[in-house]
Scaffold this motif. Structure first.
Motif, mmCIF file in Angstrom:
data_model
loop_
_atom_site.group_PDB
_atom_site.id
_atom_site.type_symbol
_atom_site.label_atom_id
_atom_site.label_comp_id
_atom_site.label_asym_id
_atom_site.label_seq_id
_atom_site.Cartn_x
_atom_site.Cartn_y
_atom_site.Cartn_z
ATOM 1 N N MET A 1 0.969 -1.391 -0.113
ATOM 2 C CA MET A 1 -0.060 0.132 -0.015
ATOM 3 C C MET A 1 0.842 1.485 -0.177
ATOM 4 S SD MET A 1 -3.220 1.038 2.948
ATOM 5 C CE MET A 1 -4.405 1.590 2.083
ATOM 6 N N GLY A 2 2.137 0.778 0.846
ATOM 7 C CA GLY A 2 3.049 2.526 0.892
ATOM 8 C C GLY A 2 4.161 1.899 0.907
ATOM 9 N N THR A 3 5.052 3.099 0.912
ATOM 10 C CA THR A 3 6.703 3.228 1.160
ATOM 11 C C THR A 3 7.063 3.915 2.705
ATOM 12 O OG1 THR A 3 7.557 3.024 -0.609
ATOM 13 C CG2 THR A 3 9.112 3.105 0.490
ATOM 14 N N VAL A 4 7.367 3.458 4.095
ATOM 15 C CA VAL A 4 7.762 4.112 5.039
ATOM 16 C C VAL A 4 9.015 4.209 5.061
ATOM 17 C CG1 VAL A 4 7.525 4.262 7.939
ATOM 18 C CG2 VAL A 4 6.026 2.426 6.437
ATOM 19 N N TYR A 5 9.243 5.749 5.412
ATOM 20 C CA TYR A 5 10.426 6.162 5.178
ATOM 21 C C TYR A 5 10.862 7.002 6.868
ATOM 22 C CZ TYR A 5 10.387 6.263 0.578
ATOM 23 O OH TYR A 5 9.257 6.599 -0.945
ATOM 24 N N SER A 27 -4.449 6.073 -6.862
ATOM 25 C CA SER A 27 -5.807 6.573 -7.755
ATOM 26 C C SER A 27 -6.795 6.151 -7.570
ATOM 27 C CB SER A 27 -4.646 5.827 -9.177
ATOM 28 O OG SER A 27 -4.551 4.571 -9.208
ATOM 29 N N ASP A 28 -7.005 4.899 -6.106
ATOM 30 C CA ASP A 28 -7.861 3.980 -6.123
ATOM 31 C C ASP A 28 -8.600 4.634 -4.482
ATOM 32 O OD1 ASP A 28 -10.098 2.390 -5.542
ATOM 33 O OD2 ASP A 28 -8.782 0.224 -5.053
ATOM 34 N N PRO A 29 -9.871 5.150 -4.916
ATOM 35 C CA PRO A 29 -9.733 6.403 -4.370
ATOM 36 C C PRO A 29 -10.701 5.526 -2.698
ATOM 37 C CG PRO A 29 -11.855 6.449 -5.692
ATOM 38 C CD PRO A 29 -10.214 5.413 -6.405
ATOM 39 N N THR A 30 -11.312 3.998 -3.139
ATOM 40 C CA THR A 30 -11.096 2.951 -2.135
ATOM 41 C C THR A 30 -10.306 3.189 -0.772
ATOM 42 O OG1 THR A 30 -13.108 1.974 -3.722
ATOM 43 C CG2 THR A 30 -12.033 1.108 -0.946
ATOM 44 N N GLN A 31 -8.913 2.707 -1.765
ATOM 45 C CA GLN A 31 -7.604 2.936 -0.251
ATOM 46 C C GLN A 31 -7.197 3.842 -0.455
ATOM 47 O OE1 GLN A 31 -6.195 -0.289 -0.396
ATOM 48 N NE2 GLN A 31 -7.867 -1.098 -1.544
ATOM 49 N N VAL A 32 -7.544 5.075 -0.380
ATOM 50 C CA VAL A 32 -7.020 6.404 -0.740
ATOM 51 C C VAL A 32 -8.005 6.459 1.211
ATOM 52 C CG1 VAL A 32 -6.882 8.677 -0.328
ATOM 53 C CG2 VAL A 32 -6.765 7.097 -2.625
ATOM 54 N N VAL A 51 3.401 4.582 16.897
ATOM 55 C CA VAL A 51 3.294 5.919 16.576
ATOM 56 C C VAL A 51 2.363 6.723 16.364
ATOM 57 C CG1 VAL A 51 6.014 5.652 15.675
ATOM 58 C CG2 VAL A 51 3.299 6.092 14.135
ATOM 59 N N ASP A 52 2.321 7.795 16.677
ATOM 60 C CA ASP A 52 1.083 8.719 17.000
ATOM 61 C C ASP A 52 1.416 9.089 15.783
ATOM 62 O OD1 ASP A 52 -0.331 8.356 19.523
ATOM 63 O OD2 ASP A 52 1.327 10.041 20.026
ATOM 64 N N VAL A 53 0.202 9.669 14.857
ATOM 65 C CA VAL A 53 -0.098 10.259 13.397
ATOM 66 C C VAL A 53 -0.253 11.483 13.832
ATOM 67 C CG1 VAL A 53 -1.035 10.441 11.642
ATOM 68 C CG2 VAL A 53 -1.207 8.084 12.806
ATOM 69 N N PHE A 54 0.574 12.806 13.732
ATOM 70 C CA PHE A 54 0.166 13.834 13.737
ATOM 71 C C PHE A 54 0.267 14.900 12.997
ATOM 72 C CE2 PHE A 54 5.538 13.690 14.346
ATOM 73 C CZ PHE A 54 5.439 14.758 13.627
ATOM 74 N N ALA A 55 -0.041 14.237 11.500
ATOM 75 C CA ALA A 55 0.457 15.112 10.311
ATOM 76 C C ALA A 55 -0.563 14.300 9.457
ATOM 77 C CB ALA A 55 1.270 15.790 9.875
ATOM 78 N N PHE A 56 -0.994 14.877 8.316
ATOM 79 C CA PHE A 56 -1.062 13.857 6.948
ATOM 80 C C PHE A 56 -2.014 14.737 5.914
ATOM 81 C CE2 PHE A 56 -4.932 12.324 9.289
ATOM 82 C CZ PHE A 56 -5.669 13.181 8.220
ATOM 83 N N GLY A 57 -1.814 14.816 4.675
ATOM 84 C CA GLY A 57 -1.899 15.881 3.532
ATOM 85 C C GLY A 57 -1.702 14.584 2.351
ATOM 86 N N THR A 58 -1.301 15.647 1.246
ATOM 87 C CA THR A 58 -1.262 15.169 -0.023
ATOM 88 C C THR A 58 0.346 15.703 -0.386
ATOM 89 O OG1 THR A 58 -3.592 14.726 -0.428
ATOM 90 C CG2 THR A 58 -2.190 14.625 -2.205
ATOM 91 N N LEU A 59 0.564 15.322 -1.549
ATOM 92 C CA LEU A 59 1.792 15.576 -1.507
ATOM 93 C C LEU A 59 1.241 15.766 -2.899
ATOM 94 C CD1 LEU A 59 5.147 12.173 -1.539
ATOM 95 C CD2 LEU A 59 4.277 14.265 0.457
ATOM 96 N N ASP A 60 2.531 16.902 -3.409
ATOM 97 C CA ASP A 60 2.606 17.536 -4.436
ATOM 98 C C ASP A 60 1.833 16.985 -6.185
ATOM 99 O OD1 ASP A 60 3.345 19.738 -3.394
ATOM 100 O OD2 ASP A 60 5.358 20.004 -4.707
ATOM 101 N N ASP A 61 2.363 15.568 -6.144
ATOM 102 C CA ASP A 61 1.728 14.915 -7.208
ATOM 103 C C ASP A 61 -0.027 13.756 -7.487
ATOM 104 O OD1 ASP A 61 2.494 12.527 -5.490
ATOM 105 O OD2 ASP A 61 4.465 11.628 -6.492
ATOM 106 N N GLY A 62 0.079 14.297 -5.909
ATOM 107 C CA GLY A 62 -1.487 13.471 -5.426
ATOM 108 C C GLY A 62 -1.341 12.177 -4.368
ATOM 109 N N ARG A 63 -0.085 11.516 -3.681
ATOM 110 C CA ARG A 63 0.181 11.254 -3.113
ATOM 111 C C ARG A 63 -0.110 10.849 -1.566
ATOM 112 N NH1 ARG A 63 5.629 8.516 -3.679
ATOM 113 N NH2 ARG A 63 5.747 10.234 -4.458
ATOM 114 N N PRO A 64 -1.159 10.380 -1.140
ATOM 115 C CA PRO A 64 -1.694 11.019 0.568
ATOM 116 C C PRO A 64 -0.283 10.572 1.237
ATOM 117 C CG PRO A 64 -3.323 10.081 -0.514
ATOM 118 C CD PRO A 64 -2.293 9.446 -1.321
ATOM 119 N N TYR A 65 0.393 11.312 2.338
ATOM 120 C CA TYR A 65 1.211 10.511 3.006
ATOM 121 C C TYR A 65 0.432 10.877 4.427
ATOM 122 C CZ TYR A 65 2.156 15.507 4.078
ATOM 123 O OH TYR A 65 1.800 16.888 4.498
#
Length: 65
Positions: A1-5, A27-32, A51-65
């Motif tokens: 689903m994603g890559t963790v850094y 690109s799949d709204p269900t997965q987002v 870990v706590d999640v304290f921020a999330f958003g969308t990168l310039d290329d449209g991928r959520p983080y």
């Protein structure tokens, strides 16, 4: 689903994990929606191994983080 850094939040010097969705999944709204539900849900667990999640958003290329 994603890559963790591994990263660091520069203003407070806190070590963080940054999870970014893979392009083909983003690109799949269900997965987002699932990704965002996961981000909200983990903060309700309150466990030292999660870990706590304290921020999330969308990168310039449209991928959520």
């Amino acid at each position: 689903m994603g890559t963790v850094y591994a990263g660091e939040q520069p203003q407070i010097g806190k070590r963080v994990a940054i999870k970014v969705m893979k392009s083909h999944v983003a690109s799949d709204p269900t997965q987002v929606s699932r990704f965002l539900r996961e981000a909200r849900s983990v903060n309700e667990i309150h466990h030292p191994g999660i870990v706590d999640v304290f921020a999330f958003g969308t990168l310039d290329d449209g991928r959520p983080y």
